[in-house]
Design an enzyme around this catalytic site. Structure first.
Site, PDB file in Angstrom:
ATOM      1  CB  THR A  38      -0.908   0.024   1.245  1.00 22.77           C
ATOM      2  OG1 THR A  38      -1.626  -1.205   1.307  1.00 22.77           O
ATOM      3  CG2 THR A  38      -1.882   1.187   1.162  1.00 22.77           C
ATOM      4  CE  LYS A  43      -4.820  -1.439   1.573  1.00 21.63           C
ATOM      5  NZ  LYS A  43      -5.090  -2.713   2.172  1.00 21.63           N
ATOM      6  CE  LYS A  88       2.229   1.886   4.546  1.00 19.31           C
ATOM      7  NZ  LYS A  88       1.463   0.878   3.813  1.00 19.31           N
TER       8      LYS A  88
HETATM    9  P1  NAP Z   1       5.903  -6.440   7.024  1.00 19.57           P
HETATM   10  O1  NAP Z   1       5.660  -7.694   7.782  1.00 19.57           O
HETATM   11  O2  NAP Z   1       6.707  -5.357   7.657  1.00 19.57           O
HETATM   12  O3  NAP Z   1       6.539  -6.854   5.616  1.00 19.57           O
HETATM   13  C1  NAP Z   1       7.275  -5.990   4.784  1.00 19.57           C
HETATM   14  C2  NAP Z   1       8.533  -6.740   4.383  1.00 19.57           C
HETATM   15  O4  NAP Z   1       9.218  -6.004   3.383  1.00 19.57           O
HETATM   16  C3  NAP Z   1       9.497  -6.916   5.575  1.00 19.57           C
HETATM   17  O5  NAP Z   1       9.838  -8.287   5.691  1.00 19.57           O
HETATM   18  C4  NAP Z   1      10.684  -6.050   5.164  1.00 19.57           C
HETATM   19  O6  NAP Z   1      11.940  -6.545   5.560  1.00 19.57           O
HETATM   20  C5  NAP Z   1      10.600  -6.096   3.662  1.00 19.57           C
HETATM   21  N1  NAP Z   1      11.285  -4.931   3.057  1.00 19.57           N
HETATM   22  C6  NAP Z   1      11.091  -3.629   3.310  1.00 19.57           C
HETATM   23  N2  NAP Z   1      11.909  -2.891   2.546  1.00 19.57           N
HETATM   24  C7  NAP Z   1      12.626  -3.753   1.799  1.00 19.57           C
HETATM   25  C8  NAP Z   1      13.628  -3.597   0.826  1.00 19.57           C
HETATM   26  N3  NAP Z   1      14.064  -2.376   0.466  1.00 19.57           N
HETATM   27  N4  NAP Z   1      14.161  -4.701   0.260  1.00 19.57           N
HETATM   28  C9  NAP Z   1      13.731  -5.936   0.641  1.00 19.57           C
HETATM   29  N5  NAP Z   1      12.781  -6.146   1.556  1.00 19.57           N
HETATM   30  C10 NAP Z   1      12.229  -5.059   2.134  1.00 19.57           C
HETATM   31  O7  NAP Z   1       4.505  -5.777   6.606  1.00 19.57           O
HETATM   32  P2  NAP Z   1       3.186  -6.456   6.017  1.00 19.57           P
HETATM   33  O8  NAP Z   1       2.156  -6.507   7.072  1.00 19.57           O
HETATM   34  O9  NAP Z   1       3.521  -7.681   5.244  1.00 19.57           O
HETATM   35  O10 NAP Z   1       2.711  -5.293   5.038  1.00 19.57           O
HETATM   36  C11 NAP Z   1       3.367  -5.026   3.826  1.00 19.57           C
HETATM   37  C12 NAP Z   1       2.593  -3.948   3.063  1.00 19.57           C
HETATM   38  O11 NAP Z   1       1.267  -4.407   2.814  1.00 19.57           O
HETATM   39  C13 NAP Z   1       2.440  -2.624   3.805  1.00 19.57           C
HETATM   40  O12 NAP Z   1       2.489  -1.577   2.892  1.00 19.57           O
HETATM   41  C14 NAP Z   1       1.069  -2.741   4.437  1.00 19.57           C
HETATM   42  O13 NAP Z   1       0.498  -1.470   4.665  1.00 19.57           O
HETATM   43  C15 NAP Z   1       0.315  -3.516   3.374  1.00 19.57           C
HETATM   44  N6  NAP Z   1      -0.805  -4.344   3.830  1.00 19.57           N
HETATM   45  C16 NAP Z   1      -0.740  -5.028   5.006  1.00 19.57           C
HETATM   46  C17 NAP Z   1      -1.833  -5.804   5.400  1.00 19.57           C
HETATM   47  C18 NAP Z   1      -1.818  -6.574   6.700  1.00 19.57           C
HETATM   48  O14 NAP Z   1      -2.914  -6.942   7.182  1.00 19.57           O
HETATM   49  N7  NAP Z   1      -0.664  -6.861   7.280  1.00 19.57           N
HETATM   50  C19 NAP Z   1      -2.955  -5.894   4.579  1.00 19.57           C
HETATM   51  C20 NAP Z   1      -2.966  -5.220   3.359  1.00 19.57           C
HETATM   52  C21 NAP Z   1      -1.893  -4.439   2.996  1.00 19.57           C
HETATM   53  P3  NAP Z   1      12.362  -6.738   7.082  1.00 19.57           P
HETATM   54  O15 NAP Z   1      11.944  -8.140   7.361  1.00 19.57           O
HETATM   55  O16 NAP Z   1      13.822  -6.511   7.128  1.00 19.57           O
HETATM   56  O17 NAP Z   1      11.582  -5.714   7.872  1.00 19.57           O
END
Ligand code: NAP
Length: 378
Positions: free
Chosen positions: A100, A175, A243
């Site tokens: 997102t 979204k 965010k």
């Molecule tokens: P998350 O667990 O923090 O996953 C993001 C992953 O991306 C982390 O493992 C992070 O690495 C990795 N990352 C960040 N920058 C990077 C880079 N430059 N190179 C390689 N890897 C990188 O978060 P999430 O819950 O999966 O959410 C991810 C996105 O989806 C967000 O934008 C969120 O708003 C959206 N979203 C989330 C949900 C939900 O319910 N969780 C639902 C819909 C949308 P590290 O492991 O080192 O931190």
């Protein structure tokens, strides 16, 4: 053994990315993964995914590259840096961002991709961690049905619904509309549970009753049970919701549109983030309404808020987010500087009475500087 022709790369194997990548692999696609922290890809590697040491290495042979990183700054780095996807993916590759992120950034990336002979789509998802695990997410695309035809089968491995909104950036805008709806649902959920509790009702019984009628919401169905159980582990991180709300409010401001519900949610989540809740799940909003001892037991620290706001009296800002939102000049600022521009010190305090400093925290203990409007003493 991979049984499908397209080679897939997946970058960002966190809460959402790991299960999504798992579904793609389960469907028979050859998968290469890269994540900033390698351990978070360990399960996928054990199940047969190839590991790459960088974005560029992951992308070099892939027909389709998915990205599911955290913030727009991460998206920028992964796509636009010197060794990023636009430079390293092969000609004709499909680059699909599930993060997102900002609509404008999505438009920039799609334009730049077109110039270098690649296809980039914004494709945020909704359905939460449970939807990612079940493979029943809704994909929200800034592309047409025709645009996505070559990759539809891959998208179907982790979705139960695909919505195409047309041009680049429109998936992100759609979204953010979803996040605006969710914002008020989360505040409504937390308000209702607090109201039930203060009226000596069985909170779970009230929750079930609400779920059977028109007050029902995904927040009430899926997140309220966790809050009632004191489970604040992240499915969806507070810092990611902030965010999203910051992005929505920024777009709204550009369009001179007021979003009072999202504004209120931003204020509350900004406060939760300021007191140490940024890495909790969004259901932790209910802690703002609880006695301080309960918040402390969950790992929050209200003194951080006081420390961040000790100079509030000097703030001459007047706003809410990224600039000048609706408050009068005599508004005492109370923000944590989350998502604001550098020259800006304020936030939150939207819609409060003049003599009142902020919001949320119902029923805090006496040693605690009040942030709310309701009924406390001390
Ligand atoms: P998350 O667990 O923090 O996953 C993001 C992953 O991306 C982390 O493992 C992070 O690495 C990795 N990352 C960040 N920058 C990077 C880079 N430059 N190179 C390689 N890897 C990188 O978060 P999430 O819950 O999966 O959410 C991810 C996105 O989806 C967000 O934008 C969120 O708003 C959206 N979203 C989330 C949900 C939900 O319910 N969780 C639902 C819909 C949308 P590290 O492991 O080192 O931190």
């Amino acid at each position: 053994m991979a049984s499908k022709n397209l080679k897939i790369a997946f970058i960002g194997t966190g809460i959402m990315g790991a299960p999504i990548a798992g579904h793609i692999m389960d469907a028979g696609y050859e998968l290469t993964v890269y994540n900033r922290t390698k351990e978070k890809a360990a399960d996928l590697i054990e199940r047969g995914a190839a590991w790459a040491d960088s974005v560029a290495e992951a992308a070099k042979d892939a027909d389709v590259v998915f990205t599911m990183v955290g913030f727009p700054t991460d998206v920028e780095e992964v796509y636009l840096a010197g060794e990023g996807l636009l430079a390293s993916a092969k000609d004709g590759a499909y680059l699909i961002d599930l993060t997102t992120s900002a609509p404008e950034l999505a438009r920039d990336i799609a334009g730049a991709a077109e110039v270098c002979g690649k296809h980039a789509f914004d494709c945020p998802v909704t359905g939460g961690e449970s939807g990612a695990i079940a493979g029943t997410l809704t994909a929200i695309l800034g592309a047409t049905e025709r645009d996505i035809e070559p990759v539809r089968e891959v998208l179907e491995t982790f979705t139960s619904k695909i919505c195409c909104f047309g041009g680049a950036g429109k998936g992100q805008a759609a979204k953010l509309s979803n996040q605006v709806a969710l914002a008020s649902a989360m505040v409504g959920m937390a308000d209702a549970l607090s109201f039930a509790q203060q009226n000596d009702l069985d909170v779970e019984q009230v929750r079930e009753m609400i779920c059977s009628g028109t007050g029902n919401s995904g927040a009430m169905q899926q997140l309220a049970p966790k809050a009632i159980d004191g489970d604040y582990k992240p499915g969806f991180l507070v810092e990611h919701f902030l965010k999203d709300l910051g992005l929505a409010l920024t777009v709204a401001e550009e369009k001179e549109l007021a979003l009072p519900g999202a504004d209120t949610a931003f204020t509350l989540y900004d406060m939760l983030d300021a007191i140490g809740g940024g890495r909790m799940g969004t259901q932790a909003i209910t802690l703002l309404y609880q006695e301080e001892a309960e918040a402390v037991a969950a790992g929050l620290d209200w003194s951080l808020y006081a420390a961040q706001h000790e100079n509030d009296d000097e703030c001459d800002c007047g706003c809410g987010h990224d600039h000048g939102h609706d408050h009068g000049e005599d508004h005492e600022c109370c923000c944590g500087g989350h998502g604001h521009g550098e020259d800006h010190e304020c936030c939150g305090g939207h819609g409060h009475g003049e003599s009142h400093e902020c919001c949320g925290g119902h029923g805090h203990g006496e040693g605690h500087e009040c942030h709310c409007g309701h009924h406390h003493e001390g």
